[in-house]
Structure formats: C-alpha cells, structure tokens
Enzyme design. Structure first.
Site, short mmCIF file in Angstrom:
data_model
loop_
_atom_site.label_atom_id
_atom_site.label_comp_id
_atom_site.label_asym_id
_atom_site.label_seq_id
_atom_site.Cartn_x
_atom_site.Cartn_y
_atom_site.Cartn_z
N ARG A 76 57.21 58.12 23.38
CA ARG A 76 57.29 56.95 22.50
C ARG A 76 58.69 56.37 22.61
O ARG A 76 59.67 57.07 22.34
CB ARG A 76 56.98 57.38 21.07
CG ARG A 76 57.19 56.26 20.08
CD ARG A 76 56.92 56.66 18.62
NE ARG A 76 57.32 55.51 17.82
CZ ARG A 76 58.10 55.56 16.75
NH1 ARG A 76 58.52 56.70 16.27
NH2 ARG A 76 58.44 54.46 16.13
N HIS A 120 61.92 48.53 16.70
CA HIS A 120 62.64 49.67 16.14
C HIS A 120 64.06 49.18 15.81
O HIS A 120 65.04 49.67 16.34
CB HIS A 120 62.62 50.85 17.10
CG HIS A 120 62.82 52.19 16.43
ND1 HIS A 120 61.94 53.26 16.57
CD2 HIS A 120 63.79 52.65 15.61
CE1 HIS A 120 62.38 54.31 15.87
NE2 HIS A 120 63.52 53.97 15.28
N GLU A 165 58.86 51.80 10.51
CA GLU A 165 59.47 52.06 9.20
C GLU A 165 59.91 50.81 8.43
O GLU A 165 61.12 50.60 8.21
CB GLU A 165 60.65 53.03 9.36
CG GLU A 165 60.26 54.38 9.96
CD GLU A 165 61.38 55.41 9.89
OE1 GLU A 165 62.54 55.04 9.65
OE2 GLU A 165 61.08 56.61 10.05
N ASN A 298 56.06 59.01 10.20
CA ASN A 298 57.31 59.72 10.46
C ASN A 298 57.60 60.59 9.25
O ASN A 298 57.66 60.08 8.12
CB ASN A 298 58.48 58.74 10.65
CG ASN A 298 58.33 57.92 11.93
OD1 ASN A 298 57.45 58.20 12.76
ND2 ASN A 298 59.19 56.92 12.10
N TYR A 300 60.09 63.68 7.66
CA TYR A 300 61.27 64.55 7.76
C TYR A 300 61.45 65.48 6.57
O TYR A 300 61.82 66.63 6.72
CB TYR A 300 62.54 63.70 7.92
CG TYR A 300 62.59 63.02 9.27
CD1 TYR A 300 63.08 63.70 10.38
CD2 TYR A 300 62.11 61.74 9.45
CE1 TYR A 300 63.09 63.10 11.63
CE2 TYR A 300 62.13 61.13 10.70
CZ TYR A 300 62.62 61.81 11.78
OH TYR A 300 62.64 61.24 13.02
N GLU A 360 57.09 60.76 14.42
CA GLU A 360 58.44 61.36 14.42
C GLU A 360 58.43 62.55 13.48
O GLU A 360 57.88 62.49 12.39
CB GLU A 360 59.52 60.40 13.90
CG GLU A 360 59.90 59.29 14.84
CD GLU A 360 60.98 58.37 14.25
OE1 GLU A 360 61.80 58.83 13.43
OE2 GLU A 360 60.97 57.19 14.62
C1 FCB Z 1 63.96 57.64 11.42
C2 FCB Z 1 64.15 56.63 12.54
C3 FCB Z 1 64.66 57.22 13.82
C4 FCB Z 1 65.68 58.31 13.59
C5 FCB Z 1 65.21 59.30 12.57
C6 FCB Z 1 66.15 60.43 12.30
O1 FCB Z 1 64.07 56.99 10.20
O2 FCB Z 1 62.94 55.98 12.82
O3 FCB Z 1 65.16 56.17 14.60
O4 FCB Z 1 66.91 57.77 13.27
O5 FCB Z 1 64.91 58.66 11.36
#
Ligand code: FCB
Length: 456
Positions: A76, A120, A165, A298, A300, A360
């Site tokens: 990607r 992006h 995002e 995405n 985290y 992500e």
């Molecule tokens: C996300 C972004 C990516 C990267 C990660 C850590 O928000 O999409 O570009 O910076 O965080």
C-alpha cells in the site's frame, strides 16, 4: 491454539509518499502543504523535513527487492498529488505519472499487488492557497485527480483507497494545528471533514467510470474509547471522543447521517446554528454514503476519555484505568491489542462493510543495529503478534477481514515527530540510506509464508 489465516488473506505493508519519497523538487513536482509545513521553523519536533526522507523516489527498485525479501503479497503506497498536478489542477506532469507507472510495473513483476491511496495528506499548496479542503473546489479537483490516476494506472491497479484518515486531516491539521496546514479553527475542521468525505463520495464513481472492476474504499483511523472513570463528566468526554473519532465518519459513510448528539454539541458551542451544516448541500450525504467494496481500518491504540473538568462532587478519582499498568510504544501509545478485535467487531456489527482490511497497524520502537549490525526489535514482534492474534479472533467471530498491512515497510518521516519515531520492519540509516531488515521483518516473512502465526 493455531492461528491459521484464511486462504487468500492479503499480507502487506504500507507507506505514504511524503514519508518516504524525498525528491521534493524532482521532475516538475509542485509544492505540497507538507513541504511548506515542514519547512516552517518549529513545526517538526527534530527540525527535519521530508526533502530526502528514504529517497524512495530514486531507490524504488531496491525497495521492491526488499518487499520481495519479506515475501509481501501486497504493498500500500500513496500518490503524491503534486507530482501529477503540480498546481493541483490544470496540466498533468507526465514525469510524475511515469514514476508511479514504473513503480506499479515493478510491483506486478515482483508478484506484489498494489493498493493505491490517492490522498495521504500531501495537498498541493496551490489548492491550499485558495482554501484547501475548506473550499468545495478542492473536492472537484480531487475527483479529477482520481479520474486521471485510474485512466493511467487502472489497467494494472485494481485496489484504490480514496482518503487516508479524514479525522487526522481535519482535526490535527485544521483544529489542533499540529499537522499541515497548521490551522487552529474548529469550524474549519468541520468543513474540511465534510469535504474530505464528499471527495471520497465523488472519487468512487469517478474511479468506477473508467474501471467497473475497481475495488474502492476509504481508510479511517479508529480507536475504541473508554471513559477513564464512571464520573458523568468522563462519560460526556467519552461520548464526544467516540463520536468525533469513530461515529462521525462511520455514520456519514454507512448511515447517510451525522450523529445527532454531536450536531447538538456543535450548535451549543456556537460552531453551527442548525443541524443542517452550512457547508453541506442537499444530496451530499447520499454521495458520501456511496456503497464501497471495502473499509480500511488503521489501528494503533485505544483512547481513554478523561474530562478536563471532573466536578468535585463526583468524588471519584480522575482516572481509574488503565489497570493493570500497560506498555507504551515510543509514540507514547498504549499497547492494547484487544482494542483491534473490539474495533473490528463493532464496525462489523454496527455498519456491515462488505470487506475490511487492516490498512495500518504497527509500533514505533527505536531499536537500531547492535555491534553485529542486527536490529533485534523484539517488542515490535510482540506487538504485531498480539495484534494479529486479535485480528484472528475477529475473523473467528465472523468479521469479513480480508487482509493486513503492517505500518510500515521501513522507518520514515513520521510527520510532526520527524525521524525520531521508527515504525519500520526495515531499519533505515538516513545518512547512508542503507536499509537493514529488522528481526520483525524476518518474523513477518515467516507469518506470510505459513499464512499463520508461529507458535510461541
Ligand atoms: C497514521 C498515518 C501514517 C503513520 C502512522 C503512524 O496516522 O496514516 O502515515 O504516520 O499513523
């Protein structure tokens, strides 16, 4: 338990143009809001810019070889709009198209499926000068950019991501001002968010008009939110954070409406005067909720909602969680893998996208080469392992999860944090541009080859 993934599960890694390409003035490229922002003193933690980054623009062949070494099935990446339209609209810069065309050919020759993100974050500065995403004209410019890209790459690229995002773009860029374009205005952020969704809504039919077989989706950053305590104040903050981060976008995309509680909040706060948003035209939400082929998520960390104003009378501690003490990555983000399964399940049950990709997921840990030149990033392996277990649990609960992209293929320019945060499976020595696959890269290679997690 054996963590075997379904046949055809897509294993990939992700990057974005500004974070890796460098070559910020090469071959007719225009200036983007991130070029402008990173060149403004005080904006980036370590004073760095993406001028050179990983020099991927010149080293893409080597980088494809790295991907092959990892056994990636998919990659990607994003298109830098200013390479194609230096001014955002108008005449096309052929050299920019050629770069991405060669990259796609290289990927296909290596047996790697390209997943292309159109936006992006690197908006042409020329468009920002006339209002950027706060201007409705940018929506049309984006649809034109999408149309141009599918005409040039659509014979070889099937998977398209419109916007990456929208929450981060609108809030971090236009309300908190810590990302480009560095604005601090809530009303602007609301307008930007709407236009981003509308740009998605118009790009989907634009892509399909040229390629009826295009697989199109949008990428949202989602996090489960939890009130920090049972106080009413924390619950209000919880409702607002979950609303702003998750429901605002999901409701618009899948329910053709914005959440009424948040519209009410915005009226109360004086940002708008009626639930009919002044910048939303009749028919916008219909366009925004155009059916798509997949949703990209995405993930985290989670978000713990703490009110800044806990009334004394609540007589409760401001924070009763997290408990037990949790681990945090170098970004300061809590490691909370169960939040991934929770998010996937909630989205599946509440909104029913036909397919979901984790577009992500990954962790920033600063491990570098030891005396023998080995990067033994065991914490990243643990992070990925736990999150893939969570993804597997979601699959077993019926979530139509079709693939997983690790963030990131290699260390890169982490926006306002600069180069200090390293998310890569591959270490980058920025001085020499040497790439060193980390232990996590070897681990991920094994996962992909087995289509399963190794026993621990
Ligand atoms: C996300 C972004 C990516 C990267 C990660 C850590 O928000 O999409 O570009 O910076 O965080």
């Amino acid at each position: 338990m054996m963590y075997q993934f379904p046949e055809g599960f897509v294993w990939g890694a992700a990057t974005s143009a500004y974070q890796i390409e460098g070559a910020w003035q090469a071959d007719g490229k225009g200036v983007s809001i991130w070029d402008e922002f990173s060149h403004t003193p005080g904006r980036i933690a370590d004073g760095s810019t993406g001028d050179v980054a990983c020099d991927h623009y010149h080293r893409w062949r080597e980088d494809i070889a790295l991907m092959q070494q990892l056994g990636l099935r998919a990659y990607r990446f994003s298109i830098n709009w200013t390479r194609i339209f230096p001014q955002g609209t108008g005449s096309v810069n052929q050299a920019g198209l050629d770069f991405y065309s060669r990259l796609v050919d290289g990927l296909l020759a290596a047996g790697i499926t390209p997943f292309v993100s159109l936006y992006h974050w690197d908006l042409p500065q020329a468009l920002q000068a006339s209002g950027g995403w706060a201007s409705r004209a940018t929506v049309a410019a984006f649809a034109n950019f999408a149309d141009t890209m599918v005409r040039h790459l659509g014979d070889r690229v099937q998977h398209w991501i419109t916007i990456n995002e929208p929450w981060v773009i609108s809030v971090l860029g236009n309300e908190w001002g810590i990302h480009a374009p560095g604005k601090q205005d809530r009303r602007t952020a609301l307008t930007v968010a709407h236009h981003l969704l509308l740009a998605h809504g118009q790009a989907v039919p634009a892509l399909r008009a040229t390629r009826s077989d295009a697989q199109v989706g949008i990428v949202l950053n989602l996090s489960p939110c939890t009130p920090a305590s049972p106080s009413a104040a924390d619950y209000t903050t919880y409702r607002q954070s979950d609303g702003g981060l998750n429901r605002w976008f999901l409701d618009a995309l899948y329910r053709q409406s914005y959440p009424t509680d948040l519209l009410h909040d915005a009226i109360q706060a004086g940002y708008i005067t009626s639930p009919d948003l002044p910048f939303a035209f009749p028919g916008d939400l219909q366009q925004i909720s155009v059916p798509t082929d997949f949703l990209g998520i995405n993930y985290y960390t989670r978000h713990i909602a703490r009110s800044t104003a806990i009334p004394e009378t609540d007589n409760l501690p401001a924070t009763v969680i997290p408990a037990p003490p949790s681990e945090h990555t170098d970004m300061g983000w809590e490691v909370y893998p169960q939040g991934l399964a929770e998010t996937l399940l909630q989205v599946h049950l509440g909104y029913r996208p036909p397919r979901i990709y984790i577009t992500e997921n990954g962790a920033s840990y600063g491990d570098g080469p030891d005396a023998a030149g080995v990067v033994n990033d065991t914490r990243r392996i643990a992070y990925l392992h736990q999150h893939l277990q969570a993804a597997h649990h979601a699959l077993s609960l019926g979530v139509p999860l079709a693939g997983y992209f690790a963030w990131s293929l290699m260390d890169n320019f982490e926006w306002d944090r600069g180069y200090a945060q390293r998310f890569g499976l591959v270490y980058v020595d920025y001085a020499s541009q040497q790439r060193i696959p980390k232990a996590s890269a070897a681990w991920y290679r094994q996962v992909i080859a087995a289509n399963a997690l190794p026993e621990v």
